[in-house]
Design an enzyme around this catalytic site. Sequence first.
Site, PDB file in Angstrom:
ATOM      1  N   LEU A  83       0.702  -1.184   0.010  1.00 38.54           N
ATOM      2  CA  LEU A  83       0.015  -0.100  -0.040  1.00 38.54           C
ATOM      3  C   LEU A  83       0.958   1.219  -0.088  1.00 38.54           C
ATOM      4  O   LEU A  83       2.130   1.116   0.232  1.00 38.54           O
ATOM      5  CB  LEU A  83      -0.756   0.123   1.258  1.00 38.54           C
ATOM      6  CG  LEU A  83      -1.913  -1.207   1.282  1.00 38.54           C
ATOM      7  CD1 LEU A  83      -2.663  -1.156   2.699  1.00 38.54           C
ATOM      8  CD2 LEU A  83      -3.222  -0.663   0.381  1.00 38.54           C
ATOM      9  N   SER A 110       2.195  -1.719  -7.193  1.00 43.08           N
ATOM     10  CA  SER A 110       1.915  -2.806  -8.243  1.00 43.08           C
ATOM     11  C   SER A 110       0.749  -3.622  -7.494  1.00 43.08           C
ATOM     12  O   SER A 110       0.914  -4.583  -7.039  1.00 43.08           O
ATOM     13  CB  SER A 110       2.897  -3.418  -8.336  1.00 43.08           C
ATOM     14  OG  SER A 110       3.820  -3.561  -7.215  1.00 43.08           O
TER      15      SER A 110
END
Lengths: 243, 243
Positions: free
Chosen positions: A82, A154
Amino acid sequence: MSMYYESKRRSVIKTISWRFFATLDTTLIVFILTGKLLLAVSVSGIEIVTKIALYFFHERAWNKINFGRRTIQPFVLWFTGLPGAGKSTLAARTTEYLRKKGLQVQQLDGDKIRAIFPDTGFTREERDRHIQRVGYLASMLEQNNVIVIAALISPYEATRRAVRGLCRNFVEVYVDTPLTVCEERDPKHLYRRARAGEIDHFTGIDDPYEIPRDPEFRINTENKSVEESFQDIKKFLSKYTDT
Amino acid sequence: MSMYYESKRRSVIKTISWRFFATLDTTLIVFILTGKLLLAVSVSGIEIVTKIALYFFHERAWNKINFGRRTIQPFVLWFTGLPGAGKSTLAARTTEYLRKKGLQVQQLDGDKIRAIFPDTGFTREERDRHIQRVGYLASMLEQNNVIVIAALISPYEATRRAVRGLCRNFVEVYVDTPLTVCEERDPKHLYRRARAGEIDHFTGIDDPYEIPRDPEFRINTENKSVEESFQDIKKFLSKYTDT
């Protein structure tokens, strides 16, 4: 940085120069201790021949001894997690550590590469293109003997798997810091802005983060200092950097 | 490819091992020639001390001698020119040549990178994005001690200048093959298709090629074999690969 070479001629002449002075040294020692020039010259004559042979067999014997030999296969260490999880911080610390070991290392930071390609947004399609670009860059560096330390949110499993496919030695590190902790840290005040509706497609708020199913390493940074988290990574990394 | 290292402990132990056998050799020679054990041991005792000092000063002296030393600064060799001018062929030949010299070289081919990012078209904006991507990749490789050989039409002066700005040591090679010759060669039958209206934005036909104003090297491949053209490049390159 540059590549440094010594030519074959330099090595040949330096070898001859060494043998000359080394043999002169032996000759002098024998002559000073005995006062016999013929003996001194005989010793050094035999020395030249035997030392060359000895050096050769010494080298061949050591070729068979593996003690102290290390081969490092380059790899792509890919930090995912995150926003605010601590990816870039840990990536920078890891890069510094590996550089000090004398390795060729390149850090790739999602945010910095976005700054070079400013037209990249945060829709799924744009994120995918961004990550594919970084992944391709990583694979090219890896192919050229450079260790890559990448830090990117990602968020999608499929995209991470695609990058894995591009690389030879892909090492996924899931920086598993709980959302509440990331939001509390909020180093760039992005969570605050996302909550206020100023940022769209913000991972963790209004965009999903798909938890890695099978990462090579998982690290929870909660209640840990950067140095403590880094020590965990360092320990894990030893299997890639020591052989 | 992998990175190979020898640990400090290996070097230390190998050094001791060499000194042991080298001194044993001297001791034996003196003992066999004279039959005097005390003399043999005295010679080798002095030898150990003097050879270590001699080796040290020999190394220091050679550090001041530049004979045979070469430093190669990595560079980005950027072939630009019309489709069919011979860029990729010359790039491949140059890559092969530099690899044989033992250098770390990566060839970047516009067409191959387009295949990995298939959404890249041929409008000015898309071309610019493509070249910027390749340029960034090239600069990253160059920063990590990799020589880059790139072959891209790269038709716009401004874009080439932007890539130059990204790289440290940008070497522009203009493959100046006349349009008529390129069209005659037409290795991929692209000119034929462009003339038939099957391809839009084809450089040289319905898209401009801006001639490089100040390239580091200009080569006309007309009436020359690949090998002849490559010899010209090789000669030009010597100032980048020999120092």
